[in-house]
Write an enzyme that holds these catalytic residues in place. Structure first.
Site, short mmCIF file in Angstrom:
data_model
loop_
_atom_site.label_atom_id
_atom_site.label_comp_id
_atom_site.label_asym_id
_atom_site.label_seq_id
_atom_site.Cartn_x
_atom_site.Cartn_y
_atom_site.Cartn_z
N HIS A 1 -3.78 -4.54 -12.57
CA HIS A 1 -3.26 -3.28 -12.00
C HIS A 1 -1.78 -3.08 -12.33
CE1 HIS A 1 -6.42 -1.43 -9.61
NE2 HIS A 1 -6.76 -2.59 -9.06
N LEU B 1 -10.62 -1.01 -4.56
CA LEU B 1 -10.38 -0.04 -3.49
C LEU B 1 -9.98 1.33 -4.05
CD1 LEU B 1 -8.54 -2.28 -0.87
CD2 LEU B 1 -10.93 -1.52 -0.84
#
Ligand code: NI
Length: 173
Positions: free
Chosen positions: A140, A95
Site C-alpha cells: 500500500h 478494507l
C-alpha cells in the site's frame, strides 16, 4: 482514540507513493493508535496510512483474530531486508476493496526493518499469515493493491464491481 474513515478503491490516493517518516511525533503516535482502532473496528488484520488519507510510510497489523489475545504491530518506514524462496498462497482481502477476495502468492517468510512507536529501529522475521499481511500493507505504501498481483481479467472484474458499488452509494446519499 478515534475511528478514521477508510478510503475505498478506486481512488488516486490509494495509488500514490508514501513519504518516509522523518520524526516520530506525538501526533504520529496518535495516528498509529487511531489506525489500530480503525482496523479492529472494521474489522481487519492490517491497515496502512494511505487507506486513511495519509501519504506516510506507516502500517499496523494484528493477525491474532482474537479480541482477548491482541498482538498488534505498529510500524514506521518498514522495509523488506530478505524474502524466502518458499511461497505462500492466501486468499487476500482489503478494507479498501470491501467484499473482494483473491488468491495471492507471496514469499512465505520475510525479514523486515522498521521504527517502532518510540522511534527505535527493530528487525523481525515473520512467516505465513503475518508475513502475507505485512507484505500486503507495505505494498500500500507504494500504491500497490493486492489486485495488482492477480490477472488483469480478475482485477478488472473486481474494480468494475467496486466502481458500481461506489456509484450506488453516491446515489443513496
Ligand atoms: Ni489492503
Amino acid at each position: 482514540m478515534a475511528i478514521l474513515p477508510i478510503i475505498i478503491a478506486p481512488d488516486p490516493r490509494l495509488k500514490a507513493e508514501c513519504d518516509p517518516v522523518e520524526k516520530v511525533t506525538p501526533e504520529l503516535v496518535k495516528l498509529m493508535d487511531d489506525m489500530l482502532d480503525t482496523m479492529y473496528d472494521a474489522p481487519g488484520i492490517g491497515l496502512s496510512a494511505p487507506q486513511v488519507g495519509r501519504q506516510q510510510q506507516i502500517i499496523v497489523a494484528d493477525v491474532s483474530k482474537q479480541e482477548d489475545v491482541r498482538d498488534p504491530y505498529q510500524m514506521i518506514n518498514p522495509e523488506i531486508l530478505w524474502t524466502s524462496k518458499d511461497v505462500f498462497s492466501y486468499e487476500e482481502g482489503c478494507l479498501s476493496l470491501p467484499e473482494q477476495y483473491a488468491d495471492v502468492m507471496r514469499p512465505k517468510q520475510v525479514r523486515i526493518s522498521y521504527l517502532d512507536k518510540t522511534g527505535c529501529s527493530q528487525i523481525i522475521e515473520v512467516e505465513d499469515l503475518l508475513a502475507v499481511c505485512l507484505q500486503h500493507e507495505m505494498d500500500h505504501l507504494k500504491g500497490i493493491l493486492f489486485v495488482d498481483h492477480i490477472s488483469k481479467l480478475k482485477r478488472d472484474l473486481i474494480m468494475r464491481k467496486l466502481r458500481k458499488m461506489k456509484k450506488l452509494e453516491k446515489k443513496g446519499k
